[in-house]
Scaffold this motif. Structure first.
Motif, PDB file in Angstrom:
ATOM      1  N   ASP A  69       0.825  -1.201   0.000  1.00 53.99           N
ATOM      2  CA  ASP A  69       0.000   0.000   0.000  1.00 53.99           C
ATOM      3  C   ASP A  69       0.863   1.256   0.000  1.00 53.99           C
ATOM      4  N   ARG A  70       1.965   1.206  -0.741  1.00 52.15           N
ATOM      5  CA  ARG A  70       2.896   2.337  -0.783  1.00 52.15           C
ATOM      6  C   ARG A  70       2.280   3.534  -1.502  1.00 52.15           C
ATOM      7  N   ALA A 147       1.648  -5.357   8.682  1.00 51.86           N
ATOM      8  CA  ALA A 147       0.942  -4.823   9.849  1.00 51.86           C
ATOM      9  C   ALA A 147       0.128  -3.595   9.431  1.00 51.86           C
ATOM     10  N   PRO A 148      -1.197  -3.612   9.611  1.00 49.03           N
ATOM     11  CA  PRO A 148      -2.013  -2.444   9.240  1.00 49.03           C
ATOM     12  C   PRO A 148      -1.651  -1.250  10.111  1.00 49.03           C
ATOM     13  N   GLU A 149      -1.795  -0.050   9.553  1.00 46.71           N
ATOM     14  CA  GLU A 149      -1.397   1.158  10.271  1.00 46.71           C
ATOM     15  C   GLU A 149      -2.162   1.318  11.578  1.00 46.71           C
ATOM     16  N   ALA A 150      -3.371   0.761  11.653  1.00 46.45           N
ATOM     17  CA  ALA A 150      -4.148   0.852  12.891  1.00 46.45           C
ATOM     18  C   ALA A 150      -3.448   0.150  14.044  1.00 46.45           C
ATOM     19  N   GLN A 151      -2.522  -0.768  13.727  1.00 47.93           N
ATOM     20  CA  GLN A 151      -1.815  -1.517  14.769  1.00 47.93           C
ATOM     21  C   GLN A 151      -0.392  -0.999  15.006  1.00 47.93           C
ATOM     22  N   TRP A 152      -0.006   0.046  14.304  1.00 47.72           N
ATOM     23  CA  TRP A 152       1.336   0.579  14.492  1.00 47.72           C
ATOM     24  C   TRP A 152       1.486   1.119  15.907  1.00 47.72           C
ATOM     25  N   GLN A 153       2.713   1.077  16.417  1.00 52.22           N
ATOM     26  CA  GLN A 153       3.005   1.565  17.762  1.00 52.22           C
ATOM     27  C   GLN A 153       4.010   2.705  17.699  1.00 52.22           C
ATOM     28  N   VAL A 154       3.853   3.666  18.594  1.00 53.68           N
ATOM     29  CA  VAL A 154       4.771   4.797  18.651  1.00 53.68           C
ATOM     30  C   VAL A 154       6.091   4.334  19.264  1.00 53.68           C
ATOM     31  N   ARG A 155       7.196   4.591  18.573  1.00 47.59           N
ATOM     32  CA  ARG A 155       8.507   4.259  19.112  1.00 47.59           C
ATOM     33  C   ARG A 155       9.541   5.252  18.588  1.00 47.59           C
ATOM     34  N   GLU A 174       7.069   6.458   4.662  1.00 49.99           N
ATOM     35  CA  GLU A 174       5.967   6.506   3.718  1.00 49.99           C
ATOM     36  C   GLU A 174       4.618   6.464   4.427  1.00 49.99           C
ATOM     37  N   GLY A 175       4.510   5.661   5.505  1.00 52.71           N
ATOM     38  CA  GLY A 175       3.251   5.548   6.214  1.00 52.71           C
ATOM     39  C   GLY A 175       2.863   6.817   6.943  1.00 52.71           C
ATOM     40  N   ASN A 176       3.859   7.615   7.365  1.00 53.26           N
ATOM     41  CA  ASN A 176       3.574   8.829   8.123  1.00 53.26           C
ATOM     42  C   ASN A 176       3.519  10.092   7.276  1.00 53.26           C
ATOM     43  N   THR A 177       4.033  10.041   6.055  1.00 51.36           N
ATOM     44  CA  THR A 177       4.095  11.255   5.233  1.00 51.36           C
ATOM     45  C   THR A 177       3.400  11.130   3.886  1.00 51.36           C
ATOM     46  N   LYS A 437      -8.005   9.218   2.547  1.00 50.23           N
ATOM     47  CA  LYS A 437      -7.263   8.045   2.994  1.00 50.23           C
ATOM     48  C   LYS A 437      -8.175   7.096   3.750  1.00 50.23           C
ATOM     49  N   SER A 438      -7.746   5.842   3.797  1.00 52.23           N
ATOM     50  CA  SER A 438      -8.474   4.833   4.555  1.00 52.23           C
ATOM     51  C   SER A 438      -8.203   5.028   6.040  1.00 52.23           C
ATOM     52  N   ALA A 439      -9.239   5.002   6.858  1.00 52.05           N
ATOM     53  CA  ALA A 439      -9.092   5.209   8.300  1.00 52.05           C
ATOM     54  C   ALA A 439      -8.428   4.007   8.947  1.00 52.05           C
ATOM     55  N   THR A 440      -7.761   4.236  10.055  1.00 49.93           N
ATOM     56  CA  THR A 440      -7.102   3.151  10.780  1.00 49.93           C
ATOM     57  C   THR A 440      -8.065   2.412  11.696  1.00 49.93           C
ATOM     58  N   THR A 441      -9.296   2.932  11.850  1.00 53.12           N
ATOM     59  CA  THR A 441     -10.324   2.261  12.649  1.00 53.12           C
ATOM     60  C   THR A 441     -11.619   2.187  11.843  1.00 53.12           C
ATOM     61  N   ASP A 442     -12.524   1.340  12.254  1.00 55.67           N
ATOM     62  CA  ASP A 442     -13.807   1.196  11.568  1.00 55.67           C
ATOM     63  C   ASP A 442     -14.696   2.393  11.898  1.00 55.67           C
TER      64      ASP A 442
END
Length: 495
Positions: A69-70, A147-155, A174-177, A437-442
């Motif tokens: 999904d780039r 891993a879908p972006e809805a499951q990403w963790q802050v690090r 790419e996922g954040n910008t 964009k597609s939302a990270t939650t339903d």
């Protein structure tokens, strides 16, 4: 008798001319042979140099870590802007890296320096974005591409390279910008030192004395020309200078890169084959790239930017703010969205934002009365969401609602879930320049609109219901914050 003598002279002249002609041809043939030998030697030499430099480079294929999904690629060397991720690795192993401790990721690397270099499509400018290594940013768990972006963790940003190498860094960028990264290149400590030495050293200017045992550097205040080992210590110095932050170190690194650009120009590096070869050999000895970024591609990039002056190379740091859970970390500030928008749209940071235009010109397939909309006010302007709701109601949207958000944003984002893309396209048509964009939650069938700083007023959608005029706006979103400091490569290194 006289006739005989004349005939003898004529025959002698012909013989002399014939011998001279043959001698000229022999010399010409000999000259052609020599020229052919020289040309062959040059060709063989150039091929040998190419193979040597190309063979110096290590390559890693990270395509399986980038997900399916780039963002859409904006172009190539010939026709569009280029985004190249440059990483300074703190590799502890390998020739030239001895004495720097140990690590954990093959062979234990962290991304000591993170740069996203953006080359404009018209090849008139270069923007180099420094990403603070202490940034706390959502990233894929275990660097898993699926891993879908809805499951990403802050690090911490620096952990991405340590965990998954350049592939994980690219996936996170790419996922954040929503910016496509065309290529990457990684250089380690040893390569950095060798490149500086190949340049004959690099001038720096420090306003205060430096005594940093961790960076193995001691300098008095003032101007100095540093060799490779000293230069490495200079760009790594952190805890004993200023506030000890990574942001302060980035400013020194940017001043150093400015000095490198000035030095390469001043010494006419590109016009000195001997120095250029030494520099390229040093650069490629410790270089790791993607499989499609070899010497040939690098040459094409270099050719495309050779007309850019140092005044058109600018350095910028991603704007940050304190990260509440940890005082030693930072997070990207809302104004970072302005920076990423400029890179994404190939707009110079010094140029004003363009007048928003419709996001999507394809025919709309869902009418407003079939769409549930929630408008989120993240602009800091009181009443902006309610004003947008009134304009949507006037066009037949089905009972839109509004809420406020404490998390600031920039521009307009239209989010959907499930099969809601076509509904989102209709909503986005009301907000010129909106990002869909597609939302990270339903979202349960609701299309969510987030209005940030600089959001435009609502306009009529092509398939609106009713013909009445839209309510006249009474408030406007606050301008998008800049807070983005730039430094051009031609600035005085002491500034």
């Amino acid at each position: 008798m006289q006739q005989d003598e004349d005939e003898l002279r004529r025959r002698a002249d012909v013989r002399v001319q014939r011998e001279a002609h043959h001698h000229h041809h022999r010399r010409r043939r000999r000259g052609l042979v020599i020229a052919g030998v020289v040309a062959s030697v040059l060709v063989v030499g150039l091929v040998a140099v190419y193979l040597r430099l190309n063979g110096n480079i290590d390559r890693i294929d990270v395509s399986d870590m980038l997900g399916d999904d780039r963002p859409t690629a904006a172009g190539n060397v010939a026709t569009g802007p280029l985004n190249i991720l440059l990483v300074g690795s703190d590799a502890r192993e390998g020739e030239g890296n001895e004495g720097y401790g140990s690590g954990d990721w093959e062979p234990g690397q962290h991304s000591d320096t993170n740069l996203l270099m953006h080359i404009s499509a018209d090849r008139s400018s270069v923007t180099v974005v420094s990403i603070p290594r202490d940034s706390m940013v959502p990233a894929p768990v275990d660097c898993d591409a699926s891993a879908p972006e809805a499951q990403w963790q802050v690090r911490q940003w620096n952990q991405n390279f340590n965990t998954g190498g350049p592939g994980c860094l690219i996936r996170t960028i790419e996922g954040n910008t929503d910016i496509f990264v065309n290529h990457f290149a990684v250089v380690d400590f040893g390569g950095f030192k060798d490149m500086v030495n190949a340049l004959g050293g690099v001038p720096v200017c420090t306003p205060i004395a430096i005594d940093d045992p961790k960076a193995k550097l001691t300098l008095s205040a003032g101007r100095h020309r540093l060799d490779g080992e000293q230069a490495l210590g200079y760009v790594r110095t952190r805890y004993t200078v200023g506030d000890g932050s990574d942001i302060g170190r980035i400013k020194r690194q940017q001043a150093f890169m400015s000095s490198v650009a000035q030095e390469a120009t001043r010494s006419s590096l590109l016009l000195r084959p001997d120095r250029l070869l030494r520099f390229l050999d040093a650069a490629t000895q410790s270089l790791t790239t993607d499989p499609d970024f070899g010497i040939g591609e690098m040459r094409e990039v270099a050719e495309s930017v050779k007309g850019i002056g140092v005044d058109k190379i600018q350095f910028v740091t991603v704007p940050t703010e304190p990260y509440a859970p940890d005082a030693n970390r930072v997070q990207w500030a809302p104004s970072a969205a302005t920076l990423w928008e400029a890179i994404r749209t190939d707009r110079d940071l010094g140029a004003p934002s363009p007048t928003p235009s419709p996001t999507d010109t394809r025919p709309l397939t869902v009418t407003p009365d079939r769409i549930a909309v929630q408008v989120v006010n993240a602009s800091g302007t009181i009443g902006l969401a309610k004003q947008a709701v009134a304009s949507l109601l006037a066009q037949g949207f089905a009972n839109p609602t509004s809420v406020n958000s404490d998390v600031p944003a920039t521009g307009v984002t239209v989010e959907y879930s499930g099969q809601g893309l076509e509904s989102a396209r209709t909503v986005a048509a009301a907000f010129p320049g909106a990002v869909v964009k597609s939302a990270t939650t339903d979202l349960g069938g609701v299309v969510r609109v987030t209005l940030g700083a600089g959001a435009p007023d609502v306009v009529a959608v092509p398939n609106r219901l009713g013909t009445g005029p839209l309510p006249a706006p009474t408030v406007s979103a606050t301008p998008s914050p800049s807070q983005i400091e730039t430094r051009t490569a031609d600035e005085d290194i002491c500034s």
